[in-house]
Design a protein around this motif. Structure first.
Motif, PDB file in Angstrom:
ATOM      1  N   PRO A 160       0.814  -1.232   0.000  1.00 48.44           N
ATOM      2  CA  PRO A 160       0.000   0.000   0.000  1.00 48.44           C
ATOM      3  C   PRO A 160       0.841   1.274   0.000  1.00 48.44           C
ATOM      4  CG  PRO A 160      -0.088  -1.089   2.136  1.00 48.44           C
ATOM      5  CD  PRO A 160       0.623  -2.023   1.215  1.00 48.44           C
ATOM      6  N   ASN A 161       0.392   2.245  -0.754  1.00 48.12           N
ATOM      7  CA  ASN A 161       1.023   3.562  -0.794  1.00 48.12           C
ATOM      8  C   ASN A 161       0.073   4.500  -0.047  1.00 48.12           C
ATOM      9  OD1 ASN A 161       1.616   6.216  -1.565  1.00 48.12           O
ATOM     10  ND2 ASN A 161       2.417   5.577  -3.555  1.00 48.12           N
ATOM     11  N   PRO A 162       0.531   5.129   1.050  1.00 46.40           N
ATOM     12  CA  PRO A 162      -0.401   5.899   1.889  1.00 46.40           C
ATOM     13  C   PRO A 162      -1.078   7.045   1.147  1.00 46.40           C
ATOM     14  CG  PRO A 162       1.869   6.327   2.492  1.00 46.40           C
ATOM     15  CD  PRO A 162       1.901   5.177   1.543  1.00 46.40           C
ATOM     16  N   SER A 163      -0.461   7.544   0.075  1.00 43.87           N
ATOM     17  CA  SER A 163      -1.053   8.685  -0.622  1.00 43.87           C
ATOM     18  C   SER A 163      -2.319   8.277  -1.384  1.00 43.87           C
ATOM     19  CB  SER A 163      -0.049   9.292  -1.602  1.00 43.87           C
ATOM     20  OG  SER A 163       0.178   8.401  -2.676  1.00 43.87           O
ATOM     21  N   ARG A 164      -2.490   6.973  -1.636  1.00 39.76           N
ATOM     22  CA  ARG A 164      -3.670   6.514  -2.379  1.00 39.76           C
ATOM     23  C   ARG A 164      -4.971   6.839  -1.638  1.00 39.76           C
ATOM     24  NH1 ARG A 164      -0.280   6.161  -5.569  1.00 39.76           N
ATOM     25  NH2 ARG A 164       0.523   4.367  -6.702  1.00 39.76           N
ATOM     26  N   ALA A 165      -4.900   6.820  -0.304  1.00 38.82           N
ATOM     27  CA  ALA A 165      -6.105   7.055   0.481  1.00 38.82           C
ATOM     28  C   ALA A 165      -6.412   8.542   0.615  1.00 38.82           C
ATOM     29  CB  ALA A 165      -5.951   6.428   1.859  1.00 38.82           C
ATOM     30  N   LEU A 166      -5.438   9.391   0.287  1.00 36.86           N
ATOM     31  CA  LEU A 166      -5.585  10.810   0.592  1.00 36.86           C
ATOM     32  C   LEU A 166      -6.023  11.651  -0.599  1.00 36.86           C
ATOM     33  CD1 LEU A 166      -2.407  11.210   2.816  1.00 36.86           C
ATOM     34  CD2 LEU A 166      -4.777  11.058   3.562  1.00 36.86           C
ATOM     35  N   ALA A 167      -5.858  11.129  -1.807  1.00 35.91           N
ATOM     36  CA  ALA A 167      -6.213  11.954  -2.965  1.00 35.91           C
ATOM     37  C   ALA A 167      -6.616  11.067  -4.120  1.00 35.91           C
ATOM     38  CB  ALA A 167      -5.022  12.829  -3.363  1.00 35.91           C
ATOM     39  N   ASP A 168      -7.255  11.662  -5.117  1.00 40.41           N
ATOM     40  CA  ASP A 168      -7.639  10.930  -6.319  1.00 40.41           C
ATOM     41  C   ASP A 168      -6.676  11.286  -7.449  1.00 40.41           C
ATOM     42  OD1 ASP A 168      -9.812   9.616  -5.254  1.00 40.41           O
ATOM     43  OD2 ASP A 168     -11.092  11.396  -5.498  1.00 40.41           O
ATOM     44  N   GLY A 169      -6.402  10.337  -8.299  1.00 40.79           N
ATOM     45  CA  GLY A 169      -5.581  10.615  -9.468  1.00 40.79           C
ATOM     46  C   GLY A 169      -4.107  10.506  -9.150  1.00 40.79           C
ATOM     47  N   PRO A 170      -3.325   9.961 -10.064  1.00 37.84           N
ATOM     48  CA  PRO A 170      -1.908   9.730  -9.803  1.00 37.84           C
ATOM     49  C   PRO A 170      -1.126  11.018  -9.550  1.00 37.84           C
ATOM     50  CG  PRO A 170      -2.481   9.177 -12.078  1.00 37.84           C
ATOM     51  CD  PRO A 170      -3.758   9.437 -11.347  1.00 37.84           C
ATOM     52  N   PHE A 171      -1.492  12.122 -10.231  1.00 37.45           N
ATOM     53  CA  PHE A 171      -0.701  13.338 -10.079  1.00 37.45           C
ATOM     54  C   PHE A 171      -0.783  13.872  -8.651  1.00 37.45           C
ATOM     55  CE2 PHE A 171      -0.219  18.018 -10.508  1.00 37.45           C
ATOM     56  CZ  PHE A 171       1.122  18.003 -10.854  1.00 37.45           C
ATOM     57  N   ALA A 172      -2.014  13.984  -8.132  1.00 36.68           N
ATOM     58  CA  ALA A 172      -2.197  14.488  -6.763  1.00 36.68           C
ATOM     59  C   ALA A 172      -1.550  13.530  -5.758  1.00 36.68           C
ATOM     60  CB  ALA A 172      -3.684  14.651  -6.471  1.00 36.68           C
ATOM     61  N   GLN A 173      -1.708  12.226  -6.015  1.00 40.51           N
ATOM     62  CA  GLN A 173      -1.120  11.246  -5.098  1.00 40.51           C
ATOM     63  C   GLN A 173       0.398  11.370  -5.078  1.00 40.51           C
ATOM     64  OE1 GLN A 173      -2.762   7.698  -6.742  1.00 40.51           O
ATOM     65  NE2 GLN A 173      -4.661   7.844  -5.582  1.00 40.51           N
ATOM     66  N   ASN A 174       0.994  11.524  -6.285  1.00 37.49           N
ATOM     67  CA  ASN A 174       2.443  11.663  -6.338  1.00 37.49           C
ATOM     68  C   ASN A 174       2.906  12.933  -5.634  1.00 37.49           C
ATOM     69  OD1 ASN A 174       2.777   9.292  -7.610  1.00 37.49           O
ATOM     70  ND2 ASN A 174       3.333  10.124  -9.615  1.00 37.49           N
ATOM     71  N   LEU A 175       2.099  14.016  -5.785  1.00 29.18           N
ATOM     72  CA  LEU A 175       2.467  15.257  -5.096  1.00 29.18           C
ATOM     73  C   LEU A 175       2.506  15.036  -3.590  1.00 29.18           C
ATOM     74  CD1 LEU A 175       0.735  18.353  -6.753  1.00 29.18           C
ATOM     75  CD2 LEU A 175       3.169  17.935  -6.381  1.00 29.18           C
TER      76      LEU A 175
END
Lengths: 302, 315
Positions: free
Chosen positions: B131-146
């Motif tokens: 699991p990548n914790p950013s997946r739960a916090l935002a939608d879309g790969p760009f926002a998650q990567n940010l």
């Protein structure tokens, strides 16, 4: 079964022993752990590929095999030529990299530079020859059946005999010739050797020539009895270090016995651990030696 | 345009993850003079610990504890630190080269274990869906990567500030003293073996953290991510940036990673796909050349060590 493992161990140990001689001498006399030494084995093996290619153009090529071996007289010529070429490569590396760093920086920087040199040399071979394995000859060779049900290739017996000849020649060189005695003096104490009139620069050249020549012979023999790959030397790096450390830096017989011990332990280990973990055996040997007897079996305590 | 920015975010995440490992190596080599030739091995320990602690449960494979991300990071650091402790206790009282050989050996051995011990590591297939914790916090790969970039940047920043503090503290001066002259440091009542061990273990813990962050980002772990070439890359980053300077370590990570990915891009455009193996070799030759040339012509690196003079000796 155990006899077969011992035979295989001695044969792969002979290659490790030849390679470890040069590594052990560089550790003692040039005072650094040369991670690029294993690449000299690979380059030696590939120089022989070029030699056979050139020989094929001139005529003669791989030569008529001398029974029961898979090779003819050209192989002996190839051993001499590749030893000379590999020595030239080692001396070039010494002048371009190691000698300069030795003057400018500490010896750990040399260890580190040897890391970079190893990477360069290995990948240059991938660039030139490609990653696929090569063979000197496509001829099939049949194993001989020795008493006890042990199977060995005639070429492997030749390898063992050649190792004995090289070690005896080096023993005579180190104990009888003036250069050999000076080399041992430099190993003991370079400053004292220098004030006694020994040309240390010349001795360093000899260390590279001996180390590279033995490495080239080991590389060609590995290519003959196994196969040629750009990772040939790299896969032997840990066994080489294990042999040199086990034997004690700077000791000829230490390196040879260390090499045989590494070969034997690797091959006997498959009786108790899965074969896939065989490459970890030299590492465990290094840890054990460093823990219990860091100066090696034949080295002197510092 | 958004594509370029998205790529830049991706690039910075990987470069900063590398930077954490380079900072760890800088503590070992730059400040203490310890040669760690097994960086990839310590990264691998961290990466696999992370995957086992936080990954989903699966059949016939250990792990799947689904623990929180932070626990994974901590566990990765502890596991790498423990491996470093064992290696360090055996080799750090010996000649410097022996540490190099032993660490090289452990990296080879760890890679072997990663490939073969399927029950723990998943073998050649590796472990997937970490699991990548950013997946739960935002939608879309760009926002998650940010978000992940922010996380990595904060952690790298904390590591940087922490290291700057401790190398400037008395402990950091002891490190340099041991590096420069062990006998002199011992004569002043310092224990060089202990100090070296502390620096070695701490540096390897940072490498474990770096490996864990990498796995958290890409979501899987494979034994082929930790080949010896990774050790070379991290070393080159440190030498190019300038050893014994934490800013240099981060700068080196950015520059060398840019050269590596850039040259890979250029080569893939120029070289036909039939010789792909050779194009990887070209990148490796380039890194080797950069390394040796930097050592020979600019041994300090781009920004090397600052000369420190005792405030009592200024006049």
């Amino acid at each position: 079964m155990i006899l077969q493992h011992i035979a295989d161990g001695l044969l792969s140990g002979a290659i490790v022993a030849l390679g470890a001689i040069g590594l052990s001498f560089t550790m003692k006399i040039l005072r650094f752990a040369n991670f690029s030494h294993s690449e000299l084995l690979t380059w030696g093996a590939y120089f022989a590929v070029i030699f056979f290619a050139v020989a094929a153009v001139i005529g003669g090529g791989y030569g008529t095999p001398i029974a029961p071996f898979s090779f003819g007289w050209p192989l002996l010529a190839a051993l001499l030529v590749t030893a000379a070429l590999t020595s030239l490569l080692a001396i070039a590396l010494h002048h371009l990299v190691f000698a300069r760093l030795n003057r400018m920086a500490g010896h750990m920087t040399m260890v580190f530079a040897s890391f970079g040199v190893a990477l360069l040399l290995r990948h240059l071979l991938v660039l030139i020859f490609g990653p696929a394995p090569l063979y000197y000859s496509s001829a099939l060779q049949f194993a001989m059946l020795l008493p006890g049900g042990v199977r060995v290739m005639p070429d492997q017996v030749f390898l063992l005999g050649l190792t004995v000849v090289v070690v005896i020649a080096l023993h005579l060189f180190l104990t009888r010739s003036r250069t050999g005695i000076s080399m041992r003096a430099v190993a003991e104490n370079p400053d004292l050797a220098r004030v006694s009139g020994v040309d240390v620069g010349r001795i360093v050249m000899w260390v590279w020539i001996i180390g590279a020549s033995c490495a080239a012979v080991a590389g060609v023999m590995y290519g003959l009895t196994v196969q040629l790959r750009p990772e040939l030397g790299f896969s032997l790096l840990l066994p080489l270090f294990a042999a040199a450390i086990l034997g004690g830096a700077g000791s000829l017989y230490g390196a040879v016995i260390g090499g045989l011990a590494v070969g034997l332990s690797e091959n006997l280990s498959v009786m108790i651990i899965p074969t896939t973990y065989k490459p970890a055996v030299p590492f465990l040997m290094i840890l054990l030696v460093l823990y219990f007897r860091p100066e090696g079996l034949f080295g002197e305590r510092r | 345009m958004i594509g370029l920015v998205a790529y830049l975010v991706f690039f910075l995440i990987v470069a900063l993850i590398f930077a954490v490992a380079v900072l760890g190596l800088n503590l070992q080599w730059g400040f203490t003079g310890l040669f760690n030739a097994g960086v990839a091995g310590f990264l691998a320990i961290g990466a696999y610990t992370m995957a086992i602690l936080t990954g989903p449960s699966r059949e016939a494979v250990l792990g799947g504890y689904e623990l929180p991300f932070a626990v994974g990071l901590l566990g990765a650091m502890l596991a790498s630190g423990f491996a470093a402790l064992v290696i360090g206790l055996i080799t750090l009282r010996l000649r410097d080269e022996f540490l190099a050989v032993a660490t090289f050996g452990i990296a080879v051995t760890i890679q072997l274990v990663c490939v073969n011990w399927e029950y723990v590591t998943g073998g050649t297939l590796g472990l997937i869906s970490i699991p990548n914790p950013s997946r739960a916090l935002a939608d879309g790969p760009f926002a998650q990567n940010l978000i992940y970039l922010a996380l990595v940047a904060v952690l790298a920043g904390l590591v940087f500030v922490g290291l700057e503090r401790i190398v400037g503290a008395p402990w950091g001066r002891v490190l340099k003293a041991v590096r420069e002259d062990e006998t002199a440091a011992a004569s002043l009542g310092k224990n060089p073996v202990r100090v070296r061990l502390e620096a070695f273990v701490l540096g390897c813990m940072l490498m474990g953290l770096s490996g864990a962050l990498y796995v958290g980002f890409i979501g899987y772990v494979s034994p082929f991510d930790f080949l010896p070439i990774v050790t070379f890359q991290i070393w080159t980053m440190l030498i190019v940036g300038g050893s014994a300077n934490n800013r240099g370590a981060i700068l080196g990570a950015l520059i060398v990673w840019a050269v590596w990915t850039g040259s890979g891009f250029v080569i893939s455009k120029l070289v036909p796909p039939s010789v792909q193996a050779q194009s990887g070799a070209m990148q490796a030759v380039l890194i080797g050349l950069i390394l040796v040339v930097t050592l020979l012509f600019r041994p300090r690196g781009l920004i090397g060590e600052k000369i420190a003079v005792s405030r009592h000796a200024r006049d």
